[in-house]
Write a protein that holds these residues in place. Sequence first.
Motif: not given
Length: 120
Positions: A59-64
């Motif tokens: 969830d720390n990487r919701t966007e690329q």
Amino acid sequence: PGTKVKAKSGLNRSILNDAWHKFFTYLEYKLKLKGGILIKVNPQYTSQTCIKCGHISKDNRTEQALFKCIKCGYEANADHNAAQNILRRAGLARIACQANLVGGRQQEPSEAYNSSNIVV
Ligand SMILES: [Zn+2]
């Protein structure tokens, strides 16, 4: 589709592994000539780990391109955050080597950290 797909896949994988092995051998040779060292680090979770607090989550990487820690709120470029994690792991591997040298046992950096793909 096609015939003997599994065998061909295995052959392709073998060729790729051989190419990587040659690349690392050559890179290590060149680094020794220049006074450098090759440190391989395990890349697992480097893109999901917060460099500030160490929290690991998909969830720390919701966007690329954006890293946003769900625990501490730290935000950074995702590649930059991952690169800092890789650098930290390489540093820890190097410290482990030096500690073992002091203890009288010589150890390669790649042995100090269970390694796989990323080279620093
Ligand atoms: Zn954090």
